[in-house]
Design a protein around this motif. Sequence first.
Motif, PDB file in Angstrom:
ATOM      1  N   GLU A  67       0.824  -1.210   0.000  1.00 18.97           N
ATOM      2  CA  GLU A  67       0.000   0.000   0.000  1.00 18.97           C
ATOM      3  C   GLU A  67       0.864   1.269   0.000  1.00 18.97           C
ATOM      4  O   GLU A  67       0.391   2.350  -0.338  1.00 18.97           O
ATOM      5  CB  GLU A  67      -0.926   0.006   1.223  1.00 18.97           C
ATOM      6  N   LYS A  68       2.138   1.143   0.367  1.00 19.86           N
ATOM      7  CA  LYS A  68       3.027   2.315   0.405  1.00 19.86           C
ATOM      8  C   LYS A  68       3.531   2.698  -0.987  1.00 19.86           C
ATOM      9  O   LYS A  68       4.038   3.798  -1.187  1.00 19.86           O
ATOM     10  CB  LYS A  68       4.234   2.029   1.308  1.00 19.86           C
ATOM     11  N   LEU A  69       3.401   1.778  -1.958  1.00 14.85           N
ATOM     12  CA  LEU A  69       3.980   2.028  -3.272  1.00 14.85           C
ATOM     13  C   LEU A  69       3.332   3.218  -3.977  1.00 14.85           C
ATOM     14  O   LEU A  69       2.114   3.389  -3.957  1.00 14.85           O
ATOM     15  CB  LEU A  69       3.851   0.792  -4.158  1.00 14.85           C
ATOM     16  N   SER A  70       4.181   3.997  -4.652  1.00 17.89           N
ATOM     17  CA  SER A  70       3.709   5.104  -5.483  1.00 17.89           C
ATOM     18  C   SER A  70       3.598   4.694  -6.945  1.00 17.89           C
ATOM     19  O   SER A  70       2.816   5.274  -7.701  1.00 17.89           O
ATOM     20  CB  SER A  70       4.675   6.292  -5.381  1.00 17.89           C
ATOM     21  N   ALA A  71       4.436   3.728  -7.362  1.00 19.42           N
ATOM     22  CA  ALA A  71       4.440   3.273  -8.750  1.00 19.42           C
ATOM     23  C   ALA A  71       5.228   1.964  -8.834  1.00 19.42           C
ATOM     24  O   ALA A  71       6.033   1.651  -7.943  1.00 19.42           O
ATOM     25  CB  ALA A  71       5.066   4.310  -9.675  1.00 19.42           C
ATOM     26  N   ALA A 116       0.370  -5.898 -13.273  1.00 23.65           N
ATOM     27  CA  ALA A 116      -0.338  -6.814 -12.370  1.00 23.65           C
ATOM     28  C   ALA A 116      -0.214  -6.380 -10.914  1.00 23.65           C
ATOM     29  O   ALA A 116      -1.144  -6.572 -10.120  1.00 23.65           O
ATOM     30  CB  ALA A 116       0.215  -8.233 -12.538  1.00 23.65           C
ATOM     31  N   LEU A 117       0.907  -5.777 -10.549  1.00 26.55           N
ATOM     32  CA  LEU A 117       1.104  -5.358  -9.166  1.00 26.55           C
ATOM     33  C   LEU A 117       0.631  -3.941  -8.902  1.00 26.55           C
ATOM     34  O   LEU A 117       0.243  -3.600  -7.785  1.00 26.55           O
ATOM     35  CB  LEU A 117       2.586  -5.485  -8.802  1.00 26.55           C
ATOM     36  N   ALA A 118       0.640  -3.087  -9.931  1.00 22.12           N
ATOM     37  CA  ALA A 118       0.292  -1.677  -9.729  1.00 22.12           C
ATOM     38  C   ALA A 118      -1.194  -1.397  -9.879  1.00 22.12           C
ATOM     39  O   ALA A 118      -1.789  -0.688  -9.064  1.00 22.12           O
ATOM     40  CB  ALA A 118       1.076  -0.810 -10.713  1.00 22.12           C
ATOM     41  N   GLN A 119      -1.784  -1.929 -10.935  1.00 16.01           N
ATOM     42  CA  GLN A 119      -3.139  -1.507 -11.283  1.00 16.01           C
ATOM     43  C   GLN A 119      -4.188  -1.847 -10.226  1.00 16.01           C
ATOM     44  O   GLN A 119      -5.092  -1.030  -9.985  1.00 16.01           O
ATOM     45  CB  GLN A 119      -3.497  -2.053 -12.666  1.00 16.01           C
ATOM     46  N   PRO A 120      -4.109  -2.999  -9.533  1.00 18.64           N
ATOM     47  CA  PRO A 120      -5.085  -3.229  -8.456  1.00 18.64           C
ATOM     48  C   PRO A 120      -4.970  -2.223  -7.316  1.00 18.64           C
ATOM     49  O   PRO A 120      -5.930  -2.016  -6.566  1.00 18.64           O
ATOM     50  CB  PRO A 120      -4.727  -4.644  -7.969  1.00 18.64           C
ATOM     51  N   LYS A 121      -3.805  -1.579  -7.191  1.00 25.94           N
ATOM     52  CA  LYS A 121      -3.594  -0.584  -6.136  1.00 25.94           C
ATOM     53  C   LYS A 121      -3.952   0.827  -6.600  1.00 25.94           C
ATOM     54  O   LYS A 121      -3.864   1.785  -5.820  1.00 25.94           O
ATOM     55  CB  LYS A 121      -2.129  -0.589  -5.684  1.00 25.94           C
ATOM     56  N   GLY A 122      -4.304   0.967  -7.894  1.00 28.66           N
ATOM     57  CA  GLY A 122      -4.656   2.279  -8.423  1.00 28.66           C
ATOM     58  C   GLY A 122      -3.469   3.204  -8.595  1.00 28.66           C
ATOM     59  O   GLY A 122      -3.611   4.433  -8.562  1.00 28.66           O
ATOM     60  N   ILE A 123      -2.274   2.623  -8.764  1.00 30.54           N
ATOM     61  CA  ILE A 123      -1.066   3.423  -8.966  1.00 30.54           C
ATOM     62  C   ILE A 123      -0.520   3.146 -10.361  1.00 30.54           C
ATOM     63  O   ILE A 123      -0.838   2.125 -10.965  1.00 30.54           O
ATOM     64  CB  ILE A 123       0.015   3.116  -7.898  1.00 30.54           C
ATOM     65  N   PRO A 124       0.304   4.041 -10.900  1.00 33.75           N
ATOM     66  CA  PRO A 124       0.765   3.851 -12.275  1.00 33.75           C
ATOM     67  C   PRO A 124       1.775   2.711 -12.411  1.00 33.75           C
ATOM     68  O   PRO A 124       2.580   2.457 -11.515  1.00 33.75           O
ATOM     69  CB  PRO A 124       1.415   5.196 -12.625  1.00 33.75           C
ATOM     70  N   ALA A 125       1.698   2.053 -13.573  1.00 36.33           N
ATOM     71  CA  ALA A 125       2.703   1.064 -13.978  1.00 36.33           C
ATOM     72  C   ALA A 125       3.423   1.627 -15.187  1.00 36.33           C
ATOM     73  O   ALA A 125       2.797   2.100 -16.138  1.00 36.33           O
ATOM     74  CB  ALA A 125       2.028  -0.262 -14.332  1.00 36.33           C
ATOM     75  N   TYR A 126       4.749   1.602 -15.152  1.00 37.31           N
ATOM     76  CA  TYR A 126       5.561   2.142 -16.233  1.00 37.31           C
ATOM     77  C   TYR A 126       6.507   1.077 -16.781  1.00 37.31           C
ATOM     78  O   TYR A 126       6.836   0.097 -16.110  1.00 37.31           O
ATOM     79  CB  TYR A 126       6.464   3.289 -15.741  1.00 37.31           C
ATOM     80  N   ILE A 127       6.982   1.310 -17.999  1.00 37.10           N
ATOM     81  CA  ILE A 127       8.251   0.756 -18.450  1.00 37.10           C
ATOM     82  C   ILE A 127       9.149   1.953 -18.724  1.00 37.10           C
ATOM     83  O   ILE A 127       8.658   3.083 -18.880  1.00 37.10           O
ATOM     84  CB  ILE A 127       8.127  -0.130 -19.711  1.00 37.10           C
ATOM     85  N   TYR A 128      10.466   1.705 -18.785  1.00 35.32           N
ATOM     86  CA  TYR A 128      11.374   2.842 -19.003  1.00 35.32           C
ATOM     87  C   TYR A 128      12.537   2.396 -19.876  1.00 35.32           C
ATOM     88  O   TYR A 128      13.129   1.334 -19.644  1.00 35.32           O
ATOM     89  CB  TYR A 128      11.894   3.381 -17.666  1.00 35.32           C
ATOM     90  N   LEU A 344       7.388  10.753 -11.728  1.00 33.46           N
ATOM     91  CA  LEU A 344       6.531  11.080 -10.584  1.00 33.46           C
ATOM     92  C   LEU A 344       6.753  12.518 -10.121  1.00 33.46           C
ATOM     93  O   LEU A 344       5.818  13.188  -9.680  1.00 33.46           O
ATOM     94  CB  LEU A 344       6.802  10.110  -9.434  1.00 33.46           C
ATOM     95  N   ARG A 345       7.979  12.989 -10.230  1.00 36.46           N
ATOM     96  CA  ARG A 345       8.289  14.362  -9.804  1.00 36.46           C
ATOM     97  C   ARG A 345       7.949  15.406 -10.860  1.00 36.46           C
ATOM     98  O   ARG A 345       8.104  16.605 -10.628  1.00 36.46           O
ATOM     99  CB  ARG A 345       9.778  14.461  -9.451  1.00 36.46           C
ATOM    100  N   GLY A 346       7.517  14.958 -12.024  1.00 36.28           N
ATOM    101  CA  GLY A 346       7.177  15.889 -13.085  1.00 36.28           C
ATOM    102  C   GLY A 346       8.367  16.426 -13.845  1.00 36.28           C
ATOM    103  O   GLY A 346       8.254  17.396 -14.600  1.00 36.28           O
TER     104      GLY A 346
END
Length: 365
Positions: A67-71, A116-128, A344-346
């Motif tokens: 729950e602490k994850l931002s992304a 799979a890990l981000a979207q159920p938590k409502g946080i963004p999932a990225y590739i980079y 995340l920091r813009g």
Amino acid sequence: MDYYILAINPGSTSTKAAVYKNEEVLFVEAINHSNEELEKCKSLKDQFEMRKQLVLQALAKHKFNLEKLSAVVGRGGQLPPVKAGGYYVNEAMKKRIIQGPIVNHASNLGALLAAALAQPKGIPAYIYDAVSSDELKPVAKVTGIPEIVRHSFCHVLNSKATARKVAQSQGKGYEAMNFIVAHLGGGISISAHEKGKIVDVITDDAGPFSPERSGSVPILYIVDMCYSGEYSKKDLLKKLRGLGGLKAHLGTHDCRQIEAMIEQGNEQAKLLYEAQAYQVAKGIGELAPTIDGKIDNIILTGGIAYSKMLTDMIAKRVEFIAPVIVVPGENELESLALGALRILRGEEECNEYVDRHETKEEFFV
């Protein structure tokens, strides 16, 4: 504001995961997969659930609350050519990875695991900085066979991240400098970085041989082998990747073992190790004209850049071009996490993946 980022890097025989609090790494887990585990999975897609559960177990081991994850950020795979930088993992990207066509590579699971890990938590999932990030100049894409167009396949993630570090260490921005970066690992790729873009590359199948890959081989010999009747397509692909290079000659791809052979007086091992360095140096020289010789630094990075014997052999041949800086290691989890942190920091914009590559003609645009 504190950001907590889970970075996931799936490789052919391992899954690496780390959690960062801003720039600070909280923990890293390297989960190795046995041959028995992998053989139970008929395809990379079948490996998805196994790897997902192992990542969750690693987080539980460190008592980290999701729950602490931002992304969550995963390694970018072999998508059709995309821009460098970050992308949201959206439905179009997942569809391309699951349904294809796409080159079969473990890195493709990075996006699926992140989602799979981000979207159920409502946080963004990225590739980079996906493997297929393509910033080549048009002139660099032309070949002598009209049906074949060159694309940028190299160790984009680590090469760009290491170049950023070198620029920062000199008090400059990556976008203000020019580098040639040689990533020295199981595969070797070399890239020319001009003012923040990779404008030309030597891919791991078109340049130096490496610990386990053949590199560039005169093409007429390959044509003869293809039609000799002695090899299947699978056999030849293994000779190019996995059973080529130093492994084909010496029976091992472990450079520590090869250096021990050299110290014990093995002349063949010495010749082959020097030949690998010689070919890396040739590749660096080949890319120098692509940025008009205006090179701030030559950077040697990747796992086998820890070998001072190898990097010294390369440096003595190319230091006349530009100063050589050695930054060993792959640093891919850190590269992923810091890329996500900038988004995340813009500080960077994140791209939206749109699949425009349904036909062969469009694929090569």
